[in-house]
Each structure stands twice: as C-alpha cells, then as structure tokens.
Design an enzyme around this catalytic site. Structure first.
Site, PDB file in Angstrom:
ATOM      1  N   GLU A  28       0.862  -1.174   0.000  1.00 36.57           N
ATOM      2  CA  GLU A  28       0.000   0.000   0.000  1.00 36.57           C
ATOM      3  C   GLU A  28       0.902   1.230   0.000  1.00 36.57           C
ATOM      4  OE1 GLU A  28      -2.726  -0.065   3.282  1.00 36.57           O
ATOM      5  OE2 GLU A  28      -3.823  -1.821   2.540  1.00 36.57           O
ATOM      6  N   GLN A  47      -3.257  16.682  -4.577  1.00 34.15           N
ATOM      7  CA  GLN A  47      -2.603  16.667  -5.890  1.00 34.15           C
ATOM      8  C   GLN A  47      -1.456  15.688  -5.882  1.00 34.15           C
ATOM      9  OE1 GLN A  47      -1.787  20.560  -7.668  1.00 34.15           O
ATOM     10  NE2 GLN A  47       0.178  19.820  -8.457  1.00 34.15           N
ATOM     11  N   ASN A  49       1.901  14.420  -8.067  1.00 34.30           N
ATOM     12  CA  ASN A  49       2.832  14.866  -9.108  1.00 34.30           C
ATOM     13  C   ASN A  49       3.789  13.741  -9.456  1.00 34.30           C
ATOM     14  OD1 ASN A  49       1.715  17.444  -8.962  1.00 34.30           O
ATOM     15  ND2 ASN A  49       3.260  18.200  -7.547  1.00 34.30           N
ATOM     16  N   ARG A  59      16.541  19.220  -8.514  1.00 27.80           N
ATOM     17  CA  ARG A  59      15.321  20.043  -8.511  1.00 27.80           C
ATOM     18  C   ARG A  59      15.130  20.582  -7.090  1.00 27.80           C
ATOM     19  NH1 ARG A  59      11.483  18.571 -12.933  1.00 27.80           N
ATOM     20  NH2 ARG A  59      12.448  16.933 -14.209  1.00 27.80           N
ATOM     21  N   HIS A  62      12.584  23.981  -3.312  1.00 26.12           N
ATOM     22  CA  HIS A  62      11.338  24.677  -3.640  1.00 26.12           C
ATOM     23  C   HIS A  62      10.367  24.723  -2.465  1.00 26.12           C
ATOM     24  CE1 HIS A  62      12.123  23.310  -8.043  1.00 26.12           C
ATOM     25  NE2 HIS A  62      12.919  24.279  -7.677  1.00 26.12           N
ATOM     26  N   LYS A  72       4.227  17.373   1.704  1.00 24.41           N
ATOM     27  CA  LYS A  72       4.475  16.419   0.621  1.00 24.41           C
ATOM     28  C   LYS A  72       4.827  15.045   1.168  1.00 24.41           C
ATOM     29  CE  LYS A  72       6.222  20.261  -2.072  1.00 24.41           C
ATOM     30  NZ  LYS A  72       7.420  21.058  -2.385  1.00 24.41           N
ATOM     31  N   TYR A 132       4.993  12.176  -5.967  1.00 22.84           N
ATOM     32  CA  TYR A 132       4.667  12.717  -4.654  1.00 22.84           C
ATOM     33  C   TYR A 132       3.264  13.283  -4.574  1.00 22.84           C
ATOM     34  CZ  TYR A 132       6.502  17.035  -6.868  1.00 22.84           C
ATOM     35  OH  TYR A 132       6.773  18.085  -7.713  1.00 22.84           O
ATOM     36  N   GLU A 143       5.148  30.448  -5.680  1.00 27.03           N
ATOM     37  CA  GLU A 143       6.389  29.676  -5.742  1.00 27.03           C
ATOM     38  C   GLU A 143       7.580  30.498  -5.256  1.00 27.03           C
ATOM     39  OE1 GLU A 143       6.507  28.067  -9.884  1.00 27.03           O
ATOM     40  OE2 GLU A 143       6.776  26.173  -8.820  1.00 27.03           O
ATOM     41  N   LYS A 169      15.539  28.767 -13.413  1.00 32.79           N
ATOM     42  CA  LYS A 169      14.724  29.296 -12.292  1.00 32.79           C
ATOM     43  C   LYS A 169      15.403  28.968 -10.952  1.00 32.79           C
ATOM     44  CE  LYS A 169      11.064  27.031 -10.892  1.00 32.79           C
ATOM     45  NZ  LYS A 169       9.733  26.400 -10.746  1.00 32.79           N
ATOM     46  N   ASP A 170      15.894  27.734 -10.831  1.00 28.30           N
ATOM     47  CA  ASP A 170      16.498  27.320  -9.552  1.00 28.30           C
ATOM     48  C   ASP A 170      17.843  28.013  -9.328  1.00 28.30           C
ATOM     49  OD1 ASP A 170      15.275  23.861  -9.423  1.00 28.30           O
ATOM     50  OD2 ASP A 170      14.280  25.811  -9.222  1.00 28.30           O
TER      51      ASP A 170
HETATM   52  C1  LIG Z   1       5.284  21.947  -9.431  1.00 29.16           C
HETATM   53  C2  LIG Z   1       4.342  22.095 -10.593  1.00 29.16           C
HETATM   54  C3  LIG Z   1       4.777  22.521 -11.832  1.00 29.16           C
HETATM   55  N1  LIG Z   1       3.904  22.634 -12.865  1.00 29.16           N
HETATM   56  C4  LIG Z   1       4.420  23.063 -14.169  1.00 29.16           C
HETATM   57  C5  LIG Z   1       5.152  24.393 -14.145  1.00 29.16           C
HETATM   58  C6  LIG Z   1       6.245  24.232 -15.159  1.00 29.16           C
HETATM   59  O1  LIG Z   1       5.782  24.644 -16.449  1.00 29.16           O
HETATM   60  C7  LIG Z   1       6.522  22.726 -15.198  1.00 29.16           C
HETATM   61  C8  LIG Z   1       7.787  22.339 -14.495  1.00 29.16           C
HETATM   62  O2  LIG Z   1       7.736  22.908 -13.189  1.00 29.16           O
HETATM   63  P1  LIG Z   1       9.032  22.998 -12.299  1.00 29.16           P
HETATM   64  O3  LIG Z   1      10.218  23.309 -13.155  1.00 29.16           O
HETATM   65  O4  LIG Z   1       8.712  23.903 -11.145  1.00 29.16           O
HETATM   66  O5  LIG Z   1       9.156  21.477 -11.788  1.00 29.16           O
HETATM   67  P2  LIG Z   1      10.139  20.999 -10.612  1.00 29.16           P
HETATM   68  O6  LIG Z   1      11.459  21.678 -10.719  1.00 29.16           O
HETATM   69  O7  LIG Z   1      10.086  19.522 -10.637  1.00 29.16           O
HETATM   70  O8  LIG Z   1       9.431  21.522  -9.308  1.00 29.16           O
HETATM   71  C9  LIG Z   1       9.043  20.662  -8.247  1.00 29.16           C
HETATM   72  O9  LIG Z   1      10.225  20.157  -7.693  1.00 29.16           O
HETATM   73  C10 LIG Z   1      10.403  20.182  -6.299  1.00 29.16           C
HETATM   74  C11 LIG Z   1      11.277  19.023  -5.928  1.00 29.16           C
HETATM   75  C12 LIG Z   1       9.187  20.256  -5.479  1.00 29.16           C
HETATM   76  O10 LIG Z   1       9.144  19.810  -4.326  1.00 29.16           O
HETATM   77  C13 LIG Z   1       8.029  20.973  -5.998  1.00 29.16           C
HETATM   78  O11 LIG Z   1       6.866  20.168  -5.900  1.00 29.16           O
HETATM   79  C14 LIG Z   1       8.148  21.475  -7.367  1.00 29.16           C
HETATM   80  O12 LIG Z   1       8.641  22.793  -7.252  1.00 29.16           O
HETATM   81  O13 LIG Z   1       5.391  22.106 -14.554  1.00 29.16           O
HETATM   82  C15 LIG Z   1       2.555  22.340 -12.729  1.00 29.16           C
HETATM   83  O14 LIG Z   1       1.766  22.449 -13.693  1.00 29.16           O
HETATM   84  N2  LIG Z   1       2.104  21.924 -11.512  1.00 29.16           N
HETATM   85  C16 LIG Z   1       2.954  21.786 -10.423  1.00 29.16           C
HETATM   86  O15 LIG Z   1       2.482  21.386  -9.334  1.00 29.16           O
END
Ligand SMILES: Cc1cn([C@H]2C[C@H](O)[C@@H](COP(=O)(O)OP(=O)(O)O[C@H]3O[C@H](C)C(=O)[C@H](O)[C@H]3O)O2)c(=O)[nH]c1=O
Length: 184
Positions: A28, A47, A49, A59, A62, A72, A132, A143, A169-170
């Site tokens: 489970e 939600q 992801n 990554r 955040h 999370k 997650y 964000e 971005k990061d």
């Molecule tokens: C987080 C998120 C992103 N998006 C879209 C926005 C961007 O166009 C694309 C990639 O997003 P991002 O570059 O922010 O993805 P990660 O770098 O994996 O971000 C995540 O990575 C770290 C580890 C985290 O803990 C967060 O949940 C989250 O910030 O997905 C969405 O549509 N919904 C979402 O919930």
C-alpha cells in the site's frame, strides 16, 4: 508501515510493509487512515505529481509561500535520489537545518515533509521517476525557494554539485539569508 522520526519535527521517513511472493511484490503506497493512526497527521492530499529526471539533475529547493505551502509525501518508483528537506518554519528550533533521505525503487522508502519546508532532490541513478502527493494545489504566484548550494545550509548532496543540471529558475533562487519572508 513503519514510521521513522527525523531530527526535524514532523519530517518522517515511512517504510511500507512489502508483501513479496512468487509473482513479485505488493504494498500500500498510501493509506490515509493508517498514516493518521501512526503519525498523528490526517492529511487531505489533493494533488499527485510525477517527474522524470536523468543522473545529476537537481530540482529544488522549492516551496510555496504562506497559505499555499504544501506538505508532501515523496517517493521514487524508478532509480535513486537523495531527497532533502530544509526547516524554514520561523521559530523552529531546527530552523535552517536539513535532513536527507536516500529514496530508491529498491528500498520503497517514502519521506513526509510537512508545510514550512524547502524541498529538493538530486538524482543519483542514471534516471529516476519521482512521485509525490501534495496537500495544497500548485500556485505559480506563490512559488519560491532557496538556492541548493547555500553555504549556510551546507547541504551534502552526496554528489559533485559542480556537475548538476539545474533549471535557470532554480539557479536564480536566493541564499536563505537573502530570502523573502516565506510566511511560515
Ligand atoms: C510543481 C508544478 C509545476 N507545474 C508546471 C510548471 C512548469 O511549467 C513545469 C515544471 O515545473 P518545475 O520546473 O517547477 O518542476 P520541478 O522543478 O520539478 O518543481 C518541483 O520540484 C520540487 C522538488 C518540489 O518539491 C516541488 O513540488 C516542485 O517545485 O510544470 C505544474 O503544472 N504543476 C505543479 O504542481
């Protein structure tokens, strides 16, 4: 399911009970009632992801600010990552401290990170699928985050971080000492 506390209050490592047989395995991956009974946290996750990354991708770190903060429950279904949570809760005795957990498709471990933390991971295997649950919806305007190489956090990513693949971005995230009020 076994719950392993960490030095950061509320951050928990979860080891699910895996049932192995001649066909393979079953466990489970989340049971709200059992999770609440064992952790004291009754979380209404809203939600799910999933992300795929290759070796050396980092990554994070955040978060979503204030009322949009997300708890999370994270896991890896392919490969291996080092997952990191940083305590950003104002007034917390462990503010600015981090805890890392090796999450792999072999150990099936999960990491629960409450609201008020920065979160990130680095991929240690050739590729990784990261899945997650979040207890609050994505809110782009909320964000924010902290730079993964913040010298004050001094995170040991267990990899050569001069070779990491990080989003633009990061790379622009601030060190904690220069960060805005996250509203935690
Ligand atoms: C987080 C998120 C992103 N998006 C879209 C926005 C961007 O166009 C694309 C990639 O997003 P991002 O570059 O922010 O993805 P990660 O770098 O994996 O971000 C995540 O990575 C770290 C580890 C985290 O803990 C967060 O949940 C989250 O910030 O997905 C969405 O549509 N919904 C979402 O919930």
């Amino acid at each position: 399911m076994t719950i392993i506390p960490t030095p950061l209050a509320g951050c928990l490592v979860i080891q699910p009970r895996v049932f192995n047989d001649g066909r393979g395995y079953f466990f489970e991956s989340f049971n709200r009632k059992r999770f609440a009974e064992l952790t004291g946290f009754d979380i209404d996750f809203v939600q799910d992801n999933q992300s795929y990354s290759t070796k050396g991708v980092l990554r994070g770190l955040h978060l979503q600010k204030g009322e949009f903060s997300q708890a999370k429950l994270v896991r890896v279904t392919k490969g291996e990552v080092l997952d990191v949570a940083v305590d950003l809760r104002s007034g917390s005795p462990t503010y600015g401290q981090y805890h890392s957990v090796l999450l792999t498709e072999e150990n099936n471990q999960q990491f629960f990170i409450p609201r008020g933390f920065g979160h990130g991971f680095i991929v240690l295997s050739d590729e990784a699928v990261f899945q997650y649950k979040c207890d609050n919806y994505y809110n782009k305007e909320a964000e924010s985050g902290v730079h993964y190489a913040d010298p004050d956090l001094n995170i040991n990513w267990q990899a050569d971080i001069t070779e990491v693949l990080v989003s633009d971005k990061d790379l622009e995230l601030p060190f904690l000492k220069n960060a805005p009020d996250f509203g935690f």
